[in-house]
Design an enzyme around this catalytic site. Structure first.
Site, PDB file in Angstrom:
ATOM      1  N   VAL A 225       1.393   6.796   1.210  1.00  0.00           N
ATOM      2  CA  VAL A 225       1.033   7.375   2.479  1.00  0.00           C
ATOM      3  C   VAL A 225       0.328   8.847   2.062  1.00  0.00           C
ATOM      4  O   VAL A 225      -0.182   9.206   2.810  1.00  0.00           O
ATOM      5  CB  VAL A 225       2.553   7.666   3.288  1.00  0.00           C
ATOM      6  N   LYS A 226       0.478   9.170   0.853  1.00  0.00           N
ATOM      7  CA  LYS A 226      -0.024  10.247   0.221  1.00  0.00           C
ATOM      8  C   LYS A 226       0.018  11.627   1.296  1.00  0.00           C
ATOM      9  O   LYS A 226      -0.841  12.257   1.542  1.00  0.00           O
ATOM     10  CB  LYS A 226      -1.474  10.015  -0.005  1.00  0.00           C
TER      11      LYS A 226
END
Lengths: 280, 280
Positions: free
Chosen positions: B95-96
């Site tokens: 998801v960074k």
């Protein structure tokens, strides 16, 4: 072929029409919602949109507070974006995404249809931002790239000193300026803007110098301690060249039955203050 | 009080049991799916999970490719995470995310219940990562912080030279090491890991030196050009100290009716290759 209007031109039009540079951040937290909405984050946001629509130029829904409720929360995010646009507000989807090219394209596909502009993270460099820049060009979207963020810890990475004596965020500002150079609208502003924290007035002035044509999105007004009067330098590129963003101080202005009126009043106060500062 | 098992210990256990360091990235793109699944990204991912479960230690669903389908896609993401965990795979939610403290907490609330570990972005500094680190401590979650990414453009920011002669990503590696020091499990590895692109073997070796106790997640195997044999240096802290991540080369190994068998075969091949490299 339909002519695409630059995001920056739509922004400048809205700012002039509403005499406002206020962006209201939508950060719905169930525990803080007024009893009346029964824990429904979408219903709360609809109420805030109605309350601030006359005085805000945009709302900035913070995706995290919707994603915390899973796919149902994302559905609420979609509904809130649509509701705000129907109310004549620009929507800045605060998603701070950043990923490698093919993945960045998927994020552009996810958010450009919902919002007028989105926030992005520069850590993965130019090729991670280009799919978003292409969406600006093709679909009239806007971009606000994180440059100098409003939290104290942002300095851990953003304020690191480079070999040439500058700080890392100055270098990122240069990257943002280059990306936006070919996307300047009739108003003289680019569709590629920058996020610069309002709690750092000296950095806001420096960002204005490094990014003469970028709209600056200035979060951290209100609960985080910033005030429109302290960021006057941001407006030197014109009234639409900076947006002041307040979240908690507006949406939670009252926890009582008067929550809509209180949000309306605080939005009106901030919008007037910012407008006055921008003309000074 | 229930004892919480460190993510790194669960990881080390799974790596040893499966004799595999393979992470299969789930990047579902409708245009590339086999006819059989009728454009259903969840159904495709279920098939891939079944096909690779014997040979992969984890799957890494890339949130963007689900979010591109709106709230329905996010529902598919939730289903795929649950399906993979039921199949005995660890789940790394790619998801960074990265945001200021209160917002980072909302992202932790969103993803820690779904996944064993998540990827995060360091641009907002230490206080933006601490809510995730707290989740590691409290709930046995894992974290992989972007340090040196697999895309060419990552150099635009990550390879900038600092005043002390190092590069920015070295400084970020130090931050990751400090965050993970109090979270070292019985296996000797921390629950706070780092993302380092497999296409940069010299940087992988340097990252291993800077982060002696961090699990390294090495994306870019396969379609992006990396191979397990080129990142041998990453395994010097033990067989579970590096994970090789391949996405497109596994999940799209065949576009025909044999897509499950082809994914299975490619997963088996990569897992054997990585295991052999890690023992050498």
């Amino acid at each position: 072929m339909v002519a695409v209007t630059h995001f920056s031109d739509r922004l400048a039009d809205a700012v002039g029409r509403k005499r406002s540079q206020l962006v209201v951040g939508l950060d719905p937290v169930v525990e803080r919602l007024p009893d009346e909405v029964g824990g429904d984050i979408a219903r709360f946001c609809f109420g805030i949109v109605d309350a601030v629509a006359d005085h805000a130029v945009a709302v900035k829904p913070q995706s995290a507070f919707f994603e915390a409720h899973g796919s149902e929360g994302v559905r609420a995010f979609e509904q809130v974006c649509a509701y705000a646009r129907a109310a004549g507000l620009l929507v800045i989807a605060d998603v701070k995404r950043g990923d490698i090219g093919s993945t960045a394209q998927a994020y552009a596909d996810a958010f450009i249809p919902l919002a007028d502009a989105i926030t992005v993270n520069p850590y993965l460099g130019r090729d991670s931002l280009e799919p978003f820049v292409d969406a600006c060009r093709r679909e009239g979207a806007g971009l606000f790239c994180l440059v100098k963020t409003s939290n104290p810890g942002g300095a851990d990475v953003q304020d690191v000193e480079l070999a040439d004596g500058r700080l890392l965020w100055h270098h990122v500002a240069d990257l943002v300026r280059e990306l936006g150079e070919s996307l300047v609208g009739e108003c003289g502003l680019s569709s590629v803007g920058a996020v610069v924290g309002a709690p750092f007035p000296a950095e806001v002035v420096e960002a204005r110098r490094l990014l003469p044509q970028a709209p600056l999105l200035l979060p951290g007004i209100g609960a985080q301690g910033g005030a429109p009067g302290e960021v006057a330098g941001a407006f030197s590129a014109g009234p639409a060249s900076a947006l002041v963003s307040a979240s908690r101080s507006v949406i939670y202005a009252s926890a009582g039955a008067d929550w809509r009126d209180a949000a309306h009043a605080e939005a009106e106060r901030l919008a007037r203050e910012a407008w006055g500062v921008s003309l000074a």
